[in-house]
Design an enzyme around this catalytic site. Structure first.
Site, short mmCIF file in Angstrom:
data_model
loop_
_atom_site.label_atom_id
_atom_site.label_comp_id
_atom_site.label_asym_id
_atom_site.label_seq_id
_atom_site.Cartn_x
_atom_site.Cartn_y
_atom_site.Cartn_z
CB SER A 158 6.92 -3.42 0.83
OG SER A 158 5.74 -3.97 0.29
CE LYS A 159 4.11 1.91 5.93
NZ LYS A 159 4.17 0.97 7.03
NE ARG A 160 3.61 -4.92 -2.48
CZ ARG A 160 3.93 -6.19 -2.48
NH1 ARG A 160 3.00 -7.11 -2.53
NH2 ARG A 160 5.19 -6.58 -2.43
N GLY A 212 1.67 -4.77 5.48
CA GLY A 212 1.23 -4.27 6.78
C GLY A 212 2.36 -3.51 7.44
#
Ligand code: GLU
Length: 497
Positions: A261-263, A265
């Site tokens: 996920s976005k976490r 990167g």
């Protein structure tokens, strides 16, 4: 050879929903489908699953098509190229789904259901209270006389269409090329809805109608769809269509073992493109995330992938995204480019995008020299911008890196080194200004000054570049040109001791 890889009439599809950008997981699914088609002389179909009107957008469709093109995954049938099984947008196929559903009703494989959401909720509650392990649809409308049901539909009564899972169906065994045999209890499948009351088909139905109509032989997709597969098998059977071979590939996880996920990167293909990854390297990396032609190769060409890809070597273990390995592969691809290719495909587009150089500021030989100098120092295409920036900064605006200044300029002897360098370099005229001549001019200085090489050359480098890292001193200064080199050395003398 195995039976999963030798079908001469292989037809596979990648069917993204345009509810977002193309993510790395989707990209890998697309790559595997493409490579499987190519390796088997088959057909790669691109279909846009845009039946969710609230979340699908034309913009996302365009982003996905652009990402597919950037990845170099050419499709044989689909948007823009057409094909004999089109249309390739599900929203344009609504009549096909309706006809298929009505045919199933007419043949007794599906039926109209008039239960309201409240009724269904009450049934579920009652089943729970009874302690019934099955709390799904109680098949309330399955027994309604078809003629009566038709009349109620004709009278406009709200209804869904449900598939009739045969009473005697027994276990549904999914033969999966990655997971082996996976057994599902048919009773748990419910007489699931294939058409909603708003007149739209469900994913499990539309997908199977399309895959059957389009003659898809192998379904390669993320294993988040494995649990949908028994329902889809039931639909194939109801339609009287052959069930394809399934291959459910693992999810891509972040280094912490959680869903990417976005976490973690970047997650979308475009973000990787914009960060400076090469398409070939990115495809190479993703292809090897869960597939390996052998135990060793980390760099495999697109051609080899298209020749050797096979479902037999796809791992069912979750794939862990490893940014370091991706960087390593990207660097390998960059370093393997020739100077002209690097200049054309990396250096100039990057400098242009950074607003530094539109390709008219220097001549061809300069760009080639810059490419040769910077290429080995780049991991990402975008790294070349930081490498080259000193060449596009006005002499009096060059910023000296603090650490480099402390270490190399503000040091005893630095001034002497810069003075000797100015003197030696000033003797070279414009015409002879080049890497070899520069190095030759500077070479005697350490001995002359009785100083180590680093003590002499690093102050010159910091003076001209602003930092302590750059290509060889000859190339570094040759690219900068004579006047700028002398001006910068002059300026730096003030900081030197
Ligand atoms: N549109 C579906 C998705 O993006 C396709 C799934 C499938 O391949 O069947 O998840």
């Amino acid at each position: 050879m195995s039976d999963t890889n030798t079908n001469a009439a292989v037809r596979v599809r990648f069917a993204p929903s345009p509810t977002g950008k193309l993510h790395v997981g989707g990209a890998r699914t697309a790559i595997y489908n493409w490579a499987f088609a190519r390796a088997n002389g088959g057909t790669f179909v691109l279909r846009i699953d845009d039946t969710d009107p609230t979340r699908s957008t034309e913009e996302n469709t365009q982003i996905i098509l652009r990402a597919m093109r950037w990845l170099g995954l050419d499709w044989d049938e689909g948007p823009e190229v057409g094909g004999q099984f089109g249309p390739y947008f599900q929203t344009e196929r609504m009549d096909i789904y309706r006809e298929a559903a009505e045919r199933l009703v007419a043949e007794g494989h599906a039926y109209y259901c008039f239960c309201s959401p409240e009724q269904l909720a009450a049934d579920r509650e009652a089943a729970k209270e009874r302690g019934d392990s099955f709390q799904g649809y109680q098949r309330t409308c399955r027994g309604i006389d078809p003629e009566v049901a038709q009349a109620r539909v004709a009278a406009g009564e709200p209804h869904t269409i449900r598939i009739k899972v045969p009473e005697d169906r027994g276990d549904v065994v999914v033969r999966d090329a990655v997971h082996g045999e996976v057994v599902f209890n048919a009773r748990e499948l419910d007489d699931f809805i294939i058409f909603r009351s708003d007149g739209t088909p469900t994913y499990n139905f539309a997908t199977v109608v399309d895959d059957a109509e389009m003659g898809i032989t192998h379904i390669i997709r993320g294993d988040d769809h494995l649990s949908n597969t028994p329902r889809q098998v039931i639909v194939y059977e109801a339609l009287g269509a052959p069930t394809p071979i399934f291959a459910h590939i693992s999810m891509i996880l972040g280094s912490d073992g959680k869903k990417l996920s976005k976490r973690h990167g970047a997650t979308s293909v475009e973000e990787y493109r914009d960060a400076g990854y090469l398409s070939d390297a990115f495809v190479n990396y993703l292809a090897l995330l869960g597939w390996a032609p052998d135990g060793e190769s980390t760099v495999i060409s697109r051609e080899r992938l298209a020749r050797e890809f096979s479902l037999d070597h796809v791992s069912k273990n979750p794939a862990i995204m490893d940014p370091k390995k991706l960087d390593f592969i990207n660097a390998e691809y960059l370093h393997a480019m020739d100077d002209a290719g690097f200049a054309h495909d990396v250096l100039l587009p990057q400098l242009n995008a950074a607003g530094l150089d539109d390709g008219t500021q220097h001549d061809e030989s300069w760009y080639l020299m810059a490419s040769a100098a910077f290429k080995p120092r780049c991991t990402l295409s975008s790294d070349v911008v930081a490498q080259a920036r000193y060449l596009y900064t006005p002499d009096d605006e060059l910023v000296y890196d603090e650490k480099a200044t402390k270490r190399w300029l503000a040091k005893q002897g630095a001034r002497a080194a810069l003075e000797a360098a100015s003197e030696a370099l000033a003797k070279l005229d414009e015409a002879s200004w080049g890497p070899a001549a520069i190095e030759e001019a500077l070479e005697p200085l350490p001995e002359q000054l009785g100083m180590g090489k680093g003590k002499v050359f690093q102050p010159i480098r910091v003076a001209c570049v602003g930092g302590a890292a750059s290509p060889g001193i000859g190339e570094t200064l040759a690219l900068l040109a004579r006047a700028h080199t002398l001006a910068r050395i002059e300026r730096a003398k003030e900081l030197a001791q």
